[in-house]
Design a protein around this motif. Structure first.
Motif, short mmCIF file in Angstrom:
data_model
loop_
_atom_site.label_atom_id
_atom_site.label_comp_id
_atom_site.label_asym_id
_atom_site.label_seq_id
_atom_site.Cartn_x
_atom_site.Cartn_y
_atom_site.Cartn_z
N VAL A 23 1.99 -0.84 -12.53
CA VAL A 23 2.49 -0.15 -11.12
C VAL A 23 1.31 0.28 -10.40
O VAL A 23 1.12 0.27 -9.34
CB VAL A 23 3.50 0.81 -11.57
CG1 VAL A 23 3.74 1.73 -10.31
CG2 VAL A 23 4.76 0.25 -11.96
N PHE A 24 0.47 0.69 -11.16
CA PHE A 24 -0.78 1.57 -10.54
C PHE A 24 -1.65 0.41 -9.97
O PHE A 24 -1.91 0.30 -8.78
CB PHE A 24 -1.75 2.03 -11.67
CG PHE A 24 -3.09 2.47 -11.05
CD1 PHE A 24 -3.35 3.46 -10.10
CD2 PHE A 24 -4.25 1.49 -11.43
CE1 PHE A 24 -4.58 3.89 -9.72
CE2 PHE A 24 -5.62 1.82 -10.97
CZ PHE A 24 -5.66 2.99 -10.12
N GLY A 25 -1.69 -0.89 -10.79
CA GLY A 25 -2.76 -1.87 -10.10
C GLY A 25 -1.96 -2.44 -8.76
O GLY A 25 -2.91 -2.83 -7.86
N PHE A 26 -0.79 -2.73 -8.78
CA PHE A 26 -0.01 -3.38 -7.69
C PHE A 26 -0.03 -2.46 -6.47
O PHE A 26 0.15 -2.80 -5.45
CB PHE A 26 1.32 -3.84 -8.17
CG PHE A 26 1.17 -5.20 -9.01
CD1 PHE A 26 0.74 -6.44 -8.22
CD2 PHE A 26 1.70 -5.36 -10.14
CE1 PHE A 26 0.92 -7.57 -8.84
CE2 PHE A 26 1.55 -6.61 -10.87
CZ PHE A 26 1.09 -7.69 -10.21
N SER A 27 -0.07 -1.14 -6.85
CA SER A 27 0.51 -0.21 -5.83
C SER A 27 -1.04 0.14 -5.13
O SER A 27 -0.95 0.58 -3.86
CB SER A 27 0.97 1.25 -6.32
OG SER A 27 0.25 1.86 -7.13
N GLN A 28 -1.97 0.38 -5.89
CA GLN A 28 -3.44 0.81 -5.39
C GLN A 28 -4.54 -0.42 -5.03
O GLN A 28 -5.46 -0.31 -4.45
CB GLN A 28 -4.17 1.66 -6.45
CG GLN A 28 -3.11 2.83 -6.76
CD GLN A 28 -3.01 3.87 -5.54
OE1 GLN A 28 -3.82 3.81 -4.83
NE2 GLN A 28 -1.74 4.06 -5.28
N GLY A 29 -4.03 -1.68 -5.57
CA GLY A 29 -5.13 -2.67 -5.41
C GLY A 29 -4.56 -3.90 -4.57
O GLY A 29 -3.37 -3.88 -4.04
N ASP A 30 -5.31 -4.73 -4.49
CA ASP A 30 -5.07 -6.13 -3.47
C ASP A 30 -5.05 -7.07 -4.48
O ASP A 30 -6.21 -7.30 -4.84
CB ASP A 30 -5.88 -5.90 -2.58
CG ASP A 30 -5.51 -7.42 -1.59
OD1 ASP A 30 -4.67 -8.15 -2.25
OD2 ASP A 30 -6.24 -7.57 -0.49
N PHE A 31 -3.99 -7.54 -5.30
CA PHE A 31 -3.94 -8.50 -6.22
C PHE A 31 -4.59 -9.90 -5.69
O PHE A 31 -5.48 -10.19 -6.87
CB PHE A 31 -2.63 -8.88 -6.63
CG PHE A 31 -2.34 -9.65 -7.67
CD1 PHE A 31 -2.39 -9.38 -8.93
CD2 PHE A 31 -2.03 -11.21 -7.24
CE1 PHE A 31 -2.48 -10.41 -10.08
CE2 PHE A 31 -1.93 -12.06 -8.29
CZ PHE A 31 -2.00 -11.85 -9.61
N TRP A 32 -4.53 -10.33 -4.57
CA TRP A 32 -5.20 -11.65 -4.27
C TRP A 32 -6.47 -11.35 -4.04
O TRP A 32 -7.56 -12.36 -4.75
CB TRP A 32 -4.55 -12.17 -3.24
CG TRP A 32 -3.08 -12.73 -3.71
CD1 TRP A 32 -1.94 -11.97 -3.32
CD2 TRP A 32 -2.66 -13.51 -4.56
NE1 TRP A 32 -0.68 -12.57 -3.63
CE2 TRP A 32 -1.10 -13.33 -4.57
CE3 TRP A 32 -3.40 -14.40 -5.22
CZ2 TRP A 32 -0.41 -14.25 -5.28
CZ3 TRP A 32 -2.49 -15.37 -6.25
CH2 TRP A 32 -1.04 -15.18 -6.26
N ALA A 33 -6.98 -10.46 -3.43
CA ALA A 33 -8.38 -10.25 -2.93
C ALA A 33 -9.37 -9.82 -4.27
O ALA A 33 -10.08 -10.31 -4.25
CB ALA A 33 -8.70 -9.25 -1.90
N GLU A 34 -8.64 -9.03 -4.94
CA GLU A 34 -9.67 -8.54 -6.17
C GLU A 34 -9.40 -9.71 -7.41
O GLU A 34 -10.42 -9.92 -7.95
CB GLU A 34 -8.92 -7.48 -6.76
CG GLU A 34 -9.22 -6.26 -5.80
CD GLU A 34 -8.60 -4.97 -6.24
OE1 GLU A 34 -7.94 -4.90 -7.40
OE2 GLU A 34 -8.33 -4.13 -5.45
#
Length: 112
Positions: A23-34
């Protein structure tokens, strides 16, 4: 039975932690760019291979202990997409269903 209780709590905590981190990763990060950044680095590639080999190793246990091709396939795809949160949930459910019978936990119906 004390061991079963410990591992039930342990697996439940692992599941909760993994869901929280996802949840943290998907809400705080950009899955594709990162993800693109990660796969551009040698150790990023090594880490991804390590994670997916672990998923496939865990899935091999599922293929051993479960019946039904489609069930096994669904669980494997779920782990490949949902990661160790799904692995922890599967192990937790298997442990609860085993009712302390470690032979059944590890082997499922194959052990009976």
């Amino acid at each position: 039975m004390q061991v079963t209780r410990f591992f039930t709590i342990y697996l439940a905590l692992l599941f909760i932690v993994m869901v929280g981190v996802l949840v943290f990763g998907f809400s705080q990060g950009d899955f594709w760019a990162e993800g693109i950044q990660l796969t551009s680095m040698p150790w990023g590639i090594v880490s991804l291979f390590d994670v997916y080999v672990g998923f496939l190793l865990f899935s091999s246990w599922i293929w051993y202990r479960e019946d039904g091709f489609w069930k096994k396939t669904f669980l494997t795809i779920s782990i490949l997409l949902g990661g160790n949160a799904v692995s922890a949930l599967y192990a937790l459910i298997a442990l609860v269903k085993s009712k302390g019978d470690m032979d059944f936990f590890f082997k499922g119906k194959a052990g009976r």
